[in-house]
Design a protein around this motif. Structure first.
Motif, PDB file in Angstrom:
ATOM      1  N   UNK A 212      -5.994   5.426   8.916  1.00 47.77           N
ATOM      2  CA  UNK A 212      -4.811   4.921   8.233  1.00 47.77           C
ATOM      3  C   UNK A 212      -5.243   4.440   6.851  1.00 47.77           C
ATOM      4  N   UNK A 213      -4.547   4.877   5.814  1.00 46.65           N
ATOM      5  CA  UNK A 213      -4.952   4.528   4.461  1.00 46.65           C
ATOM      6  C   UNK A 213      -3.837   3.820   3.705  1.00 46.65           C
ATOM      7  N   UNK A 214      -4.255   2.942   2.816  1.00 48.23           N
ATOM      8  CA  UNK A 214      -3.339   2.184   1.974  1.00 48.23           C
ATOM      9  C   UNK A 214      -2.673   3.112   0.971  1.00 48.23           C
ATOM     10  N   UNK A 215      -1.381   2.879   0.741  1.00 50.57           N
ATOM     11  CA  UNK A 215      -0.626   3.641  -0.258  1.00 50.57           C
ATOM     12  C   UNK A 215      -0.163   2.727  -1.388  1.00 50.57           C
ATOM     13  N   UNK A 216       0.564   1.656  -1.040  1.00 54.74           N
ATOM     14  CA  UNK A 216       1.127   0.778  -2.067  1.00 54.74           C
ATOM     15  C   UNK A 216       1.482  -0.559  -1.445  1.00 54.74           C
ATOM     16  N   UNK A 217       1.518  -1.598  -2.276  1.00 56.34           N
ATOM     17  CA  UNK A 217       1.880  -2.933  -1.800  1.00 56.34           C
ATOM     18  C   UNK A 217       2.648  -3.663  -2.890  1.00 56.34           C
TER      19      UNK A 217
ATOM     20  N   UNK B 136       4.220  -8.338  -7.801  1.00 54.61           N
ATOM     21  CA  UNK B 136       3.097  -7.558  -8.312  1.00 54.61           C
ATOM     22  C   UNK B 136       2.853  -6.380  -7.377  1.00 54.61           C
ATOM     23  N   UNK B 137       2.612  -5.211  -7.969  1.00 53.67           N
ATOM     24  CA  UNK B 137       2.411  -4.005  -7.174  1.00 53.67           C
ATOM     25  C   UNK B 137       0.988  -3.483  -7.317  1.00 53.67           C
ATOM     26  N   UNK B 138       0.501  -2.844  -6.267  1.00 54.84           N
ATOM     27  CA  UNK B 138      -0.786  -2.161  -6.270  1.00 54.84           C
ATOM     28  C   UNK B 138      -0.612  -0.796  -5.635  1.00 54.84           C
ATOM     29  N   UNK B 139      -1.398   0.164  -6.105  1.00 58.95           N
ATOM     30  CA  UNK B 139      -1.290   1.535  -5.606  1.00 58.95           C
ATOM     31  C   UNK B 139      -2.668   2.126  -5.352  1.00 58.95           C
ATOM     32  N   UNK B 140      -2.717   2.998  -4.379  1.00 63.72           N
ATOM     33  CA  UNK B 140      -3.918   3.812  -4.211  1.00 63.72           C
ATOM     34  C   UNK B 140      -4.024   4.764  -5.397  1.00 63.72           C
ATOM     35  N   UNK B 141      -5.258   5.074  -5.787  1.00 59.72           N
ATOM     36  CA  UNK B 141      -5.450   5.960  -6.931  1.00 59.72           C
ATOM     37  C   UNK B 141      -4.766   7.307  -6.725  1.00 59.72           C
ATOM     38  N   UNK B 142      -4.718   7.752  -5.498  1.00 61.30           N
ATOM     39  CA  UNK B 142      -4.169   9.079  -5.201  1.00 61.30           C
ATOM     40  C   UNK B 142      -2.668   9.184  -5.441  1.00 61.30           C
ATOM     41  N   UNK B 143      -1.976   8.041  -5.542  1.00 60.46           N
ATOM     42  CA  UNK B 143      -0.517   8.079  -5.718  1.00 60.46           C
ATOM     43  C   UNK B 143      -0.048   7.434  -7.012  1.00 60.46           C
ATOM     44  N   UNK B 144      -0.970   6.846  -7.766  1.00 63.93           N
ATOM     45  CA  UNK B 144      -0.588   6.188  -9.023  1.00 63.93           C
ATOM     46  C   UNK B 144       0.111   7.168  -9.949  1.00 63.93           C
TER      47      UNK B 144
ATOM     48  N   UNK C  44       9.319 -13.947   2.337  1.00 67.08           N
ATOM     49  CA  UNK C  44       8.052 -14.665   2.405  1.00 67.08           C
ATOM     50  C   UNK C  44       6.868 -13.764   2.750  1.00 67.08           C
ATOM     51  N   UNK C  45       7.123 -12.473   2.940  1.00 73.65           N
ATOM     52  CA  UNK C  45       6.075 -11.547   3.333  1.00 73.65           C
ATOM     53  C   UNK C  45       5.676 -10.637   2.171  1.00 73.65           C
ATOM     54  N   UNK C  46       4.384 -10.450   1.998  1.00 77.92           N
ATOM     55  CA  UNK C  46       3.924  -9.307   1.221  1.00 77.92           C
ATOM     56  C   UNK C  46       4.222  -8.052   2.042  1.00 77.92           C
ATOM     57  N   UNK C  47       4.620  -6.992   1.355  1.00 81.77           N
ATOM     58  CA  UNK C  47       4.950  -5.749   2.045  1.00 81.77           C
ATOM     59  C   UNK C  47       4.095  -4.606   1.519  1.00 81.77           C
ATOM     60  N   UNK C  48       3.828  -3.647   2.384  1.00 80.17           N
ATOM     61  CA  UNK C  48       2.988  -2.520   1.981  1.00 80.17           C
ATOM     62  C   UNK C  48       3.406  -1.260   2.721  1.00 80.17           C
ATOM     63  N   UNK C  49       2.994  -0.143   2.154  1.00 82.69           N
ATOM     64  CA  UNK C  49       3.099   1.154   2.810  1.00 82.69           C
ATOM     65  C   UNK C  49       1.690   1.694   3.038  1.00 82.69           C
ATOM     66  N   UNK C  50       1.477   2.202   4.230  1.00 80.82           N
ATOM     67  CA  UNK C  50       0.261   2.917   4.584  1.00 80.82           C
ATOM     68  C   UNK C  50       0.663   4.310   5.073  1.00 80.82           C
ATOM     69  N   UNK C  51      -0.317   5.180   5.187  1.00 86.80           N
ATOM     70  CA  UNK C  51      -0.030   6.490   5.757  1.00 86.80           C
ATOM     71  C   UNK C  51      -1.209   6.944   6.612  1.00 86.80           C
ATOM     72  N   UNK C  52      -0.892   7.808   7.559  1.00 91.78           N
ATOM     73  CA  UNK C  52      -1.932   8.316   8.451  1.00 91.78           C
ATOM     74  C   UNK C  52      -1.664   9.772   8.763  1.00 91.78           C
ATOM     75  N   UNK C  53      -2.608  10.610   8.397  1.00100.08           N
ATOM     76  CA  UNK C  53      -2.539  12.028   8.707  1.00100.08           C
ATOM     77  C   UNK C  53      -3.273  12.283  10.020  1.00100.08           C
ATOM     78  N   UNK C  54      -2.965  13.363  10.714  1.00 97.11           N
ATOM     79  CA  UNK C  54      -3.626  13.644  12.000  1.00 97.11           C
ATOM     80  C   UNK C  54      -5.146  13.683  11.848  1.00 97.11           C
ATOM     81  N   UNK C  55      -5.827  12.941  12.709  1.00 98.19           N
ATOM     82  CA  UNK C  55      -7.276  12.923  12.697  1.00 98.19           C
ATOM     83  C   UNK C  55      -7.893  12.106  11.582  1.00 98.19           C
ATOM     84  N   UNK C  56      -7.057  11.421  10.813  1.00 99.20           N
ATOM     85  CA  UNK C  56      -7.562  10.641   9.687  1.00 99.20           C
ATOM     86  C   UNK C  56      -7.352   9.152   9.925  1.00 99.20           C
TER      87      UNK C  56
END
Length: 124
Positions: free
Chosen positions: A45-50, A57-65, A31-43
């Protein structure tokens, strides 16, 4: 309540692949939408994929498409992130997250439950 535990991170070279897993325990993972985020030191948290809960249905950050693929196995209560052609700029802690409201969001504020993360380091 949902508990999330990531695994599969590590140290790899540029061009290599990794597969991350996020195991969920608790009620009604499907029942949950799921996603991956990532966080680099000093940055931030950014979306990666869901991936959505019903329609997958999937969505991706442009940087990982074209390089990363998110999938889920509701029977195993697990979401995956297949990462190919890794680059040094992919180095970060990768966290999975769950949205119980199924909004299909790419924004971190929509996600209520978070794992502790798994470190991915890509050397050049």
């Amino acid at each position: 309540q949902l508990q999330l535990v990531e695994s599969g991170g590590g140290l790899v070279q540029a061009g290599d692949s990794l597969r991350l897993s996020c195991a969920a325990s608790g009620r009604a993972f499907s029942l949950y939408d799921m996603a991956w985020f990532r966080q680099a030191p000093g940055e931030e948290r950014e979306f990666v994929a869901a991936i959505t809960r019903n329609t997958m249905i999937t969505n991706y950050a442009d940087s990982v498409k074209g390089r990363f693929t998110i999938s889920r196995d509701n029977a195993r209560n697990t979401v995956y992130l297949q990462m190919n052609s890794l680059k040094p700029e992919d180095t970060a802690v990768y966290l999975c997250a769950a949205d119980p409201l199924g909004r299909g969001s790419m924004g971190r504020l929509a996600y209520k439950y978070w794992g502790q993360g798994t470190q991915v380091t890509v050397s050049s």
